[in-house]
Each structure stands twice: as C-alpha cells, then as structure tokens.
Design a protein around this motif. Structure first.
Motif, PDB file in Angstrom:
ATOM      1  N   ASN A 186       0.824  -1.214   0.000  1.00 44.42           N
ATOM      2  CA  ASN A 186       0.000   0.000   0.000  1.00 44.42           C
ATOM      3  C   ASN A 186       0.854   1.259   0.000  1.00 44.42           C
ATOM      4  N   CYS A 187       2.171   1.085   0.019  1.00 44.49           N
ATOM      5  CA  CYS A 187       3.133   2.179  -0.055  1.00 44.49           C
ATOM      6  C   CYS A 187       2.936   3.215   1.044  1.00 44.49           C
ATOM      7  N   THR A 188       2.557   2.760   2.235  1.00 39.99           N
ATOM      8  CA  THR A 188       2.353   3.688   3.345  1.00 39.99           C
ATOM      9  C   THR A 188       3.693   4.037   3.993  1.00 39.99           C
ATOM     10  N   PRO A 189       3.774   5.196   4.630  1.00 37.28           N
ATOM     11  CA  PRO A 189       5.011   5.550   5.337  1.00 37.28           C
ATOM     12  C   PRO A 189       5.372   4.526   6.419  1.00 37.28           C
ATOM     13  N   GLU A 190       4.373   3.963   7.075  1.00 42.64           N
ATOM     14  CA  GLU A 190       4.631   2.970   8.125  1.00 42.64           C
ATOM     15  C   GLU A 190       5.247   1.699   7.543  1.00 42.64           C
ATOM     16  N   GLU A 191       4.671   1.197   6.434  1.00 45.82           N
ATOM     17  CA  GLU A 191       5.233   0.013   5.769  1.00 45.82           C
ATOM     18  C   GLU A 191       6.669   0.288   5.329  1.00 45.82           C
ATOM     19  N   ASN A 192       6.883   1.462   4.757  1.00 42.35           N
ATOM     20  CA  ASN A 192       8.208   1.837   4.280  1.00 42.35           C
ATOM     21  C   ASN A 192       9.214   1.866   5.428  1.00 42.35           C
ATOM     22  N   ALA A 193       8.864   2.521   6.522  1.00 46.11           N
ATOM     23  CA  ALA A 193       9.787   2.639   7.654  1.00 46.11           C
ATOM     24  C   ALA A 193      10.125   1.270   8.243  1.00 46.11           C
ATOM     25  N   GLU A 194       9.133   0.423   8.379  1.00 43.15           N
ATOM     26  CA  GLU A 194       9.356  -0.918   8.938  1.00 43.15           C
ATOM     27  C   GLU A 194      10.243  -1.756   8.026  1.00 43.15           C
ATOM     28  N   ALA A 195       9.939  -1.761   6.735  1.00 45.77           N
ATOM     29  CA  ALA A 195      10.727  -2.538   5.790  1.00 45.77           C
ATOM     30  C   ALA A 195      12.153  -1.999   5.681  1.00 45.77           C
ATOM     31  N   ALA A 196      12.299  -0.677   5.659  1.00 45.99           N
ATOM     32  CA  ALA A 196      13.630  -0.071   5.578  1.00 45.99           C
ATOM     33  C   ALA A 196      14.464  -0.445   6.793  1.00 45.99           C
ATOM     34  N   ALA A 197      13.877  -0.406   7.970  1.00 46.32           N
ATOM     35  CA  ALA A 197      14.610  -0.754   9.186  1.00 46.32           C
ATOM     36  C   ALA A 197      15.094  -2.197   9.140  1.00 46.32           C
ATOM     37  N   GLU A 198      14.255  -3.102   8.662  1.00 47.27           N
ATOM     38  CA  GLU A 198      14.653  -4.512   8.555  1.00 47.27           C
ATOM     39  C   GLU A 198      15.809  -4.681   7.573  1.00 47.27           C
ATOM     40  N   TYR A 199      15.708  -4.033   6.419  1.00 47.39           N
ATOM     41  CA  TYR A 199      16.778  -4.139   5.427  1.00 47.39           C
ATOM     42  C   TYR A 199      18.086  -3.570   5.957  1.00 47.39           C
ATOM     43  N   LEU A 200      18.015  -2.399   6.568  1.00 44.54           N
ATOM     44  CA  LEU A 200      19.229  -1.752   7.057  1.00 44.54           C
ATOM     45  C   LEU A 200      19.851  -2.510   8.221  1.00 44.54           C
ATOM     46  N   GLU A 201      19.043  -3.203   8.998  1.00 44.55           N
ATOM     47  CA  GLU A 201      19.580  -4.042  10.066  1.00 44.55           C
ATOM     48  C   GLU A 201      20.374  -5.206   9.485  1.00 44.55           C
ATOM     49  N   ASP A 202      19.851  -5.802   8.417  1.00 45.37           N
ATOM     50  CA  ASP A 202      20.519  -6.936   7.770  1.00 45.37           C
ATOM     51  C   ASP A 202      21.643  -6.500   6.828  1.00 45.37           C
ATOM     52  N   GLU A 203      21.511  -5.309   6.261  1.00 42.35           N
ATOM     53  CA  GLU A 203      22.461  -4.809   5.261  1.00 42.35           C
ATOM     54  C   GLU A 203      22.946  -3.419   5.662  1.00 42.35           C
ATOM     55  N   PRO A 204      23.838  -3.304   6.651  1.00 40.91           N
ATOM     56  CA  PRO A 204      24.244  -1.977   7.131  1.00 40.91           C
ATOM     57  C   PRO A 204      24.950  -1.119   6.075  1.00 40.91           C
ATOM     58  N   GLU A 205      25.514  -1.727   5.052  1.00 35.22           N
ATOM     59  CA  GLU A 205      26.202  -0.975   3.997  1.00 35.22           C
ATOM     60  C   GLU A 205      25.283  -0.605   2.834  1.00 35.22           C
ATOM     61  N   LEU A 206      24.006  -0.900   2.979  1.00 36.75           N
ATOM     62  CA  LEU A 206      23.052  -0.713   1.885  1.00 36.75           C
ATOM     63  C   LEU A 206      23.079   0.688   1.307  1.00 36.75           C
ATOM     64  N   LEU A 207      23.032   1.695   2.141  1.00 35.43           N
ATOM     65  CA  LEU A 207      22.945   3.070   1.640  1.00 35.43           C
ATOM     66  C   LEU A 207      24.218   3.491   0.915  1.00 35.43           C
ATOM     67  N   ALA A 208      25.368   3.157   1.465  1.00 35.35           N
ATOM     68  CA  ALA A 208      26.630   3.507   0.804  1.00 35.35           C
ATOM     69  C   ALA A 208      26.757   2.767  -0.526  1.00 35.35           C
ATOM     70  N   ASP A 209      26.415   1.482  -0.529  1.00 32.63           N
ATOM     71  CA  ASP A 209      26.473   0.699  -1.769  1.00 32.63           C
ATOM     72  C   ASP A 209      25.491   1.251  -2.800  1.00 32.63           C
ATOM     73  N   ARG A 210      24.302   1.602  -2.340  1.00 29.19           N
ATOM     74  CA  ARG A 210      23.281   2.159  -3.229  1.00 29.19           C
ATOM     75  C   ARG A 210      23.786   3.418  -3.913  1.00 29.19           C
ATOM     76  N   ASP A 211      24.418   4.305  -3.151  1.00 29.03           N
ATOM     77  CA  ASP A 211      24.916   5.552  -3.719  1.00 29.03           C
ATOM     78  C   ASP A 211      26.011   5.303  -4.753  1.00 29.03           C
ATOM     79  N   THR A 212      26.856   4.324  -4.501  1.00 26.42           N
ATOM     80  CA  THR A 212      27.909   3.958  -5.452  1.00 26.42           C
ATOM     81  C   THR A 212      27.308   3.433  -6.745  1.00 26.42           C
TER      82      THR A 212
END
Length: 174
Positions: free
Chosen positions: A102-128
């Motif tokens: 449903n693309c809600t801010p709550e769904e986004n925040a929850e999913a982002a937190a899970e990904y970033l917990e498992d993939e701490p380098e995600l944002l730096a890799d994404r920018d590269t």
C-alpha cells in the motif's frame, strides 16, 4: 553513442551484484513460470527476474523507456515504472518495495529498518551503484509514492493474463 542501462548493469559486476541483492533484479533470469500475455495485446519482453520466480517485462515496442511490468510466481502483477531508469531508481531507493503493497510511510519505515539491520552498507552501496549508472536516487518515500501512482494509475491498463486459463493476475500494489 549512449550506453544502455542494461549494458551498464551487465558490464559492471558491482552494479549487477547490488541489483541482484538486495534489489532482486537479475538479468540472467528471463523465463517466466507460465505463459502470459497482456489483455491489450501489447508485446511482453522478459528481461530480468528475481530469486522467487518473478519476472520483469518491458511492455510494447521500443527501448528502455517502455513501461516495466513485474509478475511474481504466485499470480500477482503490477506496472512498476515507465522506463528502466525509473525502475532502477525504485530498486535502489526501496528494494523492499514488495513489503509495502500500500506504499504507506509505516510500511516503508518498517521494511527499511529490517533491510538496514541486515544490510548496514546498503545506503553507501546504493549511492555507489546510482553514481555508476548516472542516476539520481530518490528518497524511499518518493520512490514508493511514484510506484503507487504508476501501479494504481496507468498500471490498471496493463492487465496480465495467464494464457492457458484466460485469467487475470491479481494486482500487487494498491
């Protein structure tokens, strides 16, 4: 001559690896699990897949600017983007898009937190990867809002049909 984004992904191992995971976008997976077609009769061209049997299709004729439809292996489909650049921006900004139907801010925040917990380098890799592709990366909220507008707007015109049974795939977004 401009290099296509698909060629850049194929030729750049780090980009291809990042898009494969966490993006769930693999150019070596182009076979869909069952015969499908668009109700409109527009051409479908599979060009990538995910690890769960889903397939990314270009719709219609032309190049990388065509609409991109995703069909999963469970009978769901959605128009994700109009053009490959938009799709790649979505996959870079919010690889967790499947967890936000449903693309809600709550769904986004929850999913982002899970990904970033498992993939701490995600944002730096994404920018590269975004820099290597020459793409500006939107915020996850912007990417998911665009996805929702596309899937629930013009995406309704892209009805994917399971060919043997003549039944429509269910919407993944909305």
């Amino acid at each position: 001559m401009t290099t296509s984004l698909l060629a850049l992904v194929r030729d750049h191992a780090a980009v291809a690896d990042h898009l494969r995971w966490p993006g769930e976008f693999d150019l070596s997976r182009t076979e869909h699990v069952e015969p499908v077609h668009l109700a409109s009769g527009l051409r479908l061209e599979p060009f990538a897949g995910d690890g769960g049997g889903g397939t990314y299709f270009f719709c219609g004729e032309g190049g990388e600017g065509r609409p991109v439809l995703f069909a999963d292996s469970e009978g769901g489909a959605a128009l994700l983007a109009v053009g490959l650049p938009e799709l790649l921006r979505l996959l870079l900004a919010a690889p967790w898009w499947r967890d936000c139907p449903n693309c809600t801010p709550e769904e986004n925040a929850e999913a982002a937190a899970e990904y970033l917990e498992d993939e701490p380098e995600l944002l730096a890799d994404r920018d590269t990867v975004a820099a290597a592709l020459g793409l500006a990366c939107p915020t996850p909220a912007e990417a998911l809002a665009r996805l929702h507008r596309t899937a629930t707007g013009i995406g309704r015109e892209f009805d994917l049909i399971h060919t043997p049974e003549g039944t429509s795939y269910r919407p993944l977004i909305g």
